[in-house]
Write an enzyme that holds these catalytic residues in place. Sequence first.
Site, PDB file in Angstrom:
ATOM      1  N   CYS A   1       0.848  -1.147  -0.127  1.00 11.89           N
ATOM      2  CA  CYS A   1       0.092  -0.058   0.050  1.00 11.89           C
ATOM      3  C   CYS A   1       0.903   1.437   0.068  1.00 11.89           C
ATOM      4  O   CYS A   1       0.554   2.159   0.648  1.00 11.89           O
ATOM      5  CB  CYS A   1      -1.159  -0.089   1.424  1.00 11.89           C
ATOM      6  SG  CYS A   1      -0.303  -0.465   2.802  1.00 11.89           S
ATOM      7  N   GLY A   2       2.025   0.977  -0.904  1.00 12.02           N
ATOM      8  CA  GLY A   2       2.925   2.212  -0.912  1.00 12.02           C
ATOM      9  C   GLY A   2       3.605   2.946   0.419  1.00 12.02           C
ATOM     10  O   GLY A   2       3.941   1.931   1.103  1.00 12.02           O
TER      11      GLY A   2
END
Length: 291
Positions: A87-88
């Site tokens: 998720c970055g």
Amino acid sequence: MANLKEVKNRISSVVSTQQITKAMKMVAAAKLKRAQDRITMMRPYSQKLSTILQNVSGSGEMNNPYAEERPVENVLLILVTSDKGLCGAFNSTVTRKVKSLMEGEYKSIAEQGNLHFMTIGKKASDYLRRNKLSYNDDYIDLFNRLNFSDVSEAAQFVMSEFKNGTYDKVEIIYNEFKNAATQILNKEQYLPIAKAQEEGNGSDIDYTYEPSRDYIEKELIPTSLKTQLFKALLDSNASEHGARMTAMDKATDNAGDLLKELRLTYNRTRQAAITTEILEITAGAEALAAE
């Protein structure tokens, strides 16, 4: 031909990865819609309740143990992250903030061993474990049962510890949801209840307490604090799905770009191999004719 086989295997691998990232993007988008609806409905109520709570607590008319300010010797940081990655920078922004606080604002407290952590989400626990820091993970799995009742238990624990003097200050570090592509790291003071600003926020309002001041002290204020923590978790939940959807979208695009390069490399390598074979056949034919 060995190079051709290697490139072909890489193409197959990238295609499979792209299919996975596409699927994860779609799942995150579906979850984001539900999470966004929940925080959109909760936020106005929570913000108004928080404002009233600050004004009432700052008025000095109530005996509110959760607004008691004392010398800050023990601090609790509630770290809100996700259970999974991909998720970055969603989780790393929280852990970087922790490192910054330990090296800056709370350096002396951390050196004395009085900086405590409570984790909600496995990634925060993983970070603290890697850095050999102790933490409370009793409520690590709240995102698996994200409802007001379970969050209230965690909030009640923190409130009781503050009231008993275990902690002098409690802060929540989480990602606030803005939109699918933007999450804002937020360090929010949870306890003691922050006093209202002096200008332009209604701190001079003369409140009428219904049904009674005692009810406000014993019921509404604790419920407001539980709502504040619940709102932070809803914010983080929506932010996580937004960050994952954005990360998977970029990963899918990157896989597409990589596939173009690999297919071009495959075609060039294949063409070179065919040209080499033709040259070898021609050379052999000429040798036979010369004999």
